[in-house]
Design a protein around this motif. Sequence first.
Motif, PDB file in Angstrom:
ATOM      1  N   HIS B 277       0.846  -1.196   0.000  1.00 59.65           N
ATOM      2  CA  HIS B 277       0.000   0.000   0.000  1.00 59.65           C
ATOM      3  C   HIS B 277       0.879   1.243   0.000  1.00 59.65           C
ATOM      4  O   HIS B 277       1.707   1.422   0.885  1.00 59.65           O
ATOM      5  N   GLY B 278       0.678   2.072  -1.008  1.00 59.44           N
ATOM      6  CA  GLY B 278       1.489   3.291  -1.095  1.00 59.44           C
ATOM      7  C   GLY B 278       2.572   3.214  -2.153  1.00 59.44           C
ATOM      8  O   GLY B 278       3.216   4.209  -2.484  1.00 59.44           O
ATOM      9  N   CYS B 279       2.774   2.016  -2.719  1.00 58.97           N
ATOM     10  CA  CYS B 279       3.782   1.824  -3.780  1.00 58.97           C
ATOM     11  C   CYS B 279       3.095   1.678  -5.119  1.00 58.97           C
ATOM     12  O   CYS B 279       2.118   0.928  -5.226  1.00 58.97           O
ATOM     13  N   GLU B 280       3.645   2.353  -6.126  1.00 56.20           N
ATOM     14  CA  GLU B 280       3.079   2.207  -7.470  1.00 56.20           C
ATOM     15  C   GLU B 280       4.105   1.645  -8.431  1.00 56.20           C
ATOM     16  O   GLU B 280       5.133   2.285  -8.685  1.00 56.20           O
ATOM     17  N   ILE B 281       3.801   0.472  -8.938  1.00 59.38           N
ATOM     18  CA  ILE B 281       4.678  -0.143  -9.938  1.00 59.38           C
ATOM     19  C   ILE B 281       3.900  -1.231 -10.661  1.00 59.38           C
ATOM     20  O   ILE B 281       3.036  -1.876 -10.066  1.00 59.38           O
ATOM     21  N   ASP B 282       4.189  -1.424 -11.939  1.00 63.19           N
ATOM     22  CA  ASP B 282       3.556  -2.475 -12.727  1.00 63.19           C
ATOM     23  C   ASP B 282       4.648  -3.489 -13.095  1.00 63.19           C
ATOM     24  O   ASP B 282       5.386  -3.300 -14.061  1.00 63.19           O
ATOM     25  N   PRO B 283       4.788  -4.559 -12.309  1.00 59.68           N
ATOM     26  CA  PRO B 283       5.914  -5.485 -12.497  1.00 59.68           C
ATOM     27  C   PRO B 283       5.980  -6.067 -13.914  1.00 59.68           C
ATOM     28  O   PRO B 283       7.057  -6.255 -14.458  1.00 59.68           O
ATOM     29  N   GLU B 284       4.824  -6.308 -14.479  1.00 65.43           N
ATOM     30  CA  GLU B 284       4.771  -6.928 -15.809  1.00 65.43           C
ATOM     31  C   GLU B 284       5.399  -6.029 -16.864  1.00 65.43           C
ATOM     32  O   GLU B 284       6.216  -6.453 -17.675  1.00 65.43           O
ATOM     33  N   ASN B 285       5.023  -4.744 -16.825  1.00 67.55           N
ATOM     34  CA  ASN B 285       5.458  -3.821 -17.886  1.00 67.55           C
ATOM     35  C   ASN B 285       6.624  -2.917 -17.518  1.00 67.55           C
ATOM     36  O   ASN B 285       7.347  -2.459 -18.381  1.00 67.55           O
ATOM     37  N   ASP B 286       6.788  -2.651 -16.212  1.00 65.60           N
ATOM     38  CA  ASP B 286       7.811  -1.679 -15.816  1.00 65.60           C
ATOM     39  C   ASP B 286       9.199  -2.293 -15.659  1.00 65.60           C
ATOM     40  O   ASP B 286      10.189  -1.578 -15.700  1.00 65.60           O
ATOM     41  N   VAL B 287       9.262  -3.586 -15.414  1.00 66.99           N
ATOM     42  CA  VAL B 287      10.560  -4.191 -15.090  1.00 66.99           C
ATOM     43  C   VAL B 287      10.955  -5.268 -16.094  1.00 66.99           C
ATOM     44  O   VAL B 287      10.305  -6.299 -16.191  1.00 66.99           O
ATOM     45  N   GLN B 288      12.028  -5.002 -16.851  1.00 69.81           N
ATOM     46  CA  GLN B 288      12.501  -5.965 -17.854  1.00 69.81           C
ATOM     47  C   GLN B 288      13.872  -6.534 -17.503  1.00 69.81           C
ATOM     48  O   GLN B 288      14.217  -7.637 -17.904  1.00 69.81           O
ATOM     49  N   THR B 289      14.653  -5.778 -16.788  1.00 67.62           N
ATOM     50  CA  THR B 289      16.009  -6.257 -16.475  1.00 67.62           C
ATOM     51  C   THR B 289      16.267  -6.096 -14.974  1.00 67.62           C
ATOM     52  O   THR B 289      15.481  -6.583 -14.175  1.00 67.62           O
ATOM     53  N   ASN B 290      17.344  -5.399 -14.591  1.00 66.77           N
ATOM     54  CA  ASN B 290      17.716  -5.365 -13.169  1.00 66.77           C
ATOM     55  C   ASN B 290      17.342  -4.072 -12.453  1.00 66.77           C
ATOM     56  O   ASN B 290      17.676  -3.878 -11.294  1.00 66.77           O
ATOM     57  N   ILE B 291      16.649  -3.180 -13.176  1.00 68.88           N
ATOM     58  CA  ILE B 291      16.314  -1.886 -12.574  1.00 68.88           C
ATOM     59  C   ILE B 291      14.834  -1.847 -12.201  1.00 68.88           C
ATOM     60  O   ILE B 291      13.963  -2.262 -12.989  1.00 68.88           O
ATOM     61  N   VAL B 292      14.568  -1.360 -10.994  1.00 67.65           N
ATOM     62  CA  VAL B 292      13.191  -1.297 -10.491  1.00 67.65           C
ATOM     63  C   VAL B 292      12.878   0.143 -10.101  1.00 67.65           C
ATOM     64  O   VAL B 292      13.324   0.620  -9.051  1.00 67.65           O
ATOM     65  N   VAL B 293      12.128   0.825 -10.953  1.00 66.90           N
ATOM     66  CA  VAL B 293      11.719   2.204 -10.652  1.00 66.90           C
ATOM     67  C   VAL B 293      10.288   2.168 -10.134  1.00 66.90           C
ATOM     68  O   VAL B 293       9.430   1.521 -10.742  1.00 66.90           O
TER      69      VAL B 293
END
Lengths: 299, 357
Positions: B277-293
Amino acid sequence: MSSSFIDLSSDAVTKPTVEMRQAMLDAEVGDDVYGDDLTVLKLQEMTAKLLGKEAALFVPSGTMGNLICALNHCSQFGSEMILGDECYMHIYQQGGCATLARIHSQTVPTQPDGTLLLHDIEQRIRIVKDDDHFTCTKLVCLENTHNRMGGKVLTVEYIQSVGKLCQQYGLKLHMDGSRLMNAVVKLGVSPAELVESYDSVLFCLSKGLVAPVGSLIVGTHEFIVQAKRLRKVLGGGMRQAGVLAAAGIISLAQMPKLLNLDHENAKLLAEGLSKINGCEIDPKNDVQTNMVFFSIKFQ
Amino acid sequence: MSSSFIDLRSDTVTKPTVEMYQAMFDAKVGDDVYGDDPTVLELQEMTAKLLGKEAALFVPSGTMGNLICVLNHCSQFGSEMILGDECHIHVYEQGGCATLGRIHSRTVRTQPDGTLLLDDIEQKIRTAKDNDHFPQTKLVCLENTHNRMGGKVLTVEYIQSVGKLCQQYGLKLHMDGARLMNAAIQLNIQPAKLVECCDSVSFCLSKGLAAPVGSLVVGTHDFIRRAKRLRKVLGGGMRQVGVLAAAGIISLTKMPELLELDHQHAKLLAQGLSKIHGCEIDPENDVQTNIVVFQLDPDKINIDASTFATILKNEYQILVTVQGKFRCRFVAHYMISKENIEYVLQKVKQVLENNKK
């Protein structure tokens, strides 16, 4: 070059000692761009202390060290520096102070002993702000020991006299001290004493002091903070540079005492060459440290 | 930073492996300014071969690698390059291409997938020699993987389409391949295939590949010969640099196979964050390699990214990069374990719980 060669081309060819390699193996490292490499921080602190300055910065080469210092002192558009016509910065740095740093150079004839005459420097100083023809002189550069003049040593007294002139005109004074420790050992003074009058010094570990890579620049805290930025934009921001700094610490702590032997060997070489038919060299006056310049002339 | 910290700020924090330290100890060295260091020559030859180019040059940093390539392609006075508005060269290299290189930058909007639209690039190309208002476009730059777009991978097909456009207009194409191997592993293709259309590539060893220092630039023999000169004037000419190249050789031969695990860890992290809760990220589309924004949601929590980072650091010894008021970045690398990831998720959840609106 194969190790079967006797390589006298430069003291830059020196390979790291076993002790240095061991230090590199054991080095505590971190990301130096984030300021997290303890070994680099230690080397910088040691160097600043040794040279009696506030702070130091590790850089990949003497060329970058000199460039950073010149850029730092002459960051204002339309700046000029005064330096010797035979100095390393003017001859062997690919004109980087002009092409990259956009600094105008005014050269002064270099004397056989590596000095620049005070009168020659003073004549070229231009600090009037209201003459649109003129660049503004910001900086004077000296080199100790002087490479092209044959490893000649500038004395404390001479450096102080140039320092005084610079102060009089509000100019900064930089030393290309690539072979600073050779000068120190020859004069029998402390490094801090030799560089007291300088606003900045560039000092190589990778030459006679044998480290595999690297040089340091020293100056005030503020100067070094800005220098760190300049190092980054030039591409000199390395990561776990402690592997290099570890060897550098050995350079500072153990190698200077070996330089005297290099000077003795250079003198021996010069004396021998002077006796050879076709070789021209004056061992007494031409050779002060580890460099031996001679001419070949057949009658 | 003490090793008790879980350092997810960047893959640049990776320390050399035991094998690298040993290789550095044993390395055969010489003066590289004179071209006498056999270890760096070996590394350069290996890299050129791996990337399918004629030659390579070892440089102290990715910043210098990019600067050398750009300066090399745009050496003529009045040159211009086209690049993405969110690329590393434009955002994080202190404007060196302008201040040192005297090259004009024309930016193009970066798409969320790290690409630049062909049409956007084409619209900005200026090759006319008879208009005194215009600089001359010489170069287009791409970045793969794309850092600020979250480690996104540019595909071979896309790069080929840009390459074709550049050829059409007589422009050069440079790739900032700081994390090139991450892209190659993700796409499961040879690095050489990925950079075939590029005239030059800058490629880092000191990031996920864990070397202590260094990057390489690749190109034609002629390009690399000029690059060597540029490296010298910038102050990147190092002496017995084989001590670094030895570690670099291990980077190339041993480390790429570990990158897949970094990607898995990043995905795990992203999936966990998306449930907090409070975090926004779409793991499927946002993360392809080793970086997590990811973003913190100001409607759900009452701290900003900077405060969040400070709490994580001071209370839980977790390090994160702050990229905006609510934008954060984690980067996975070989020193981060699955256990570390689980711990981080636990603590992020805790911090956001404690600071919810």
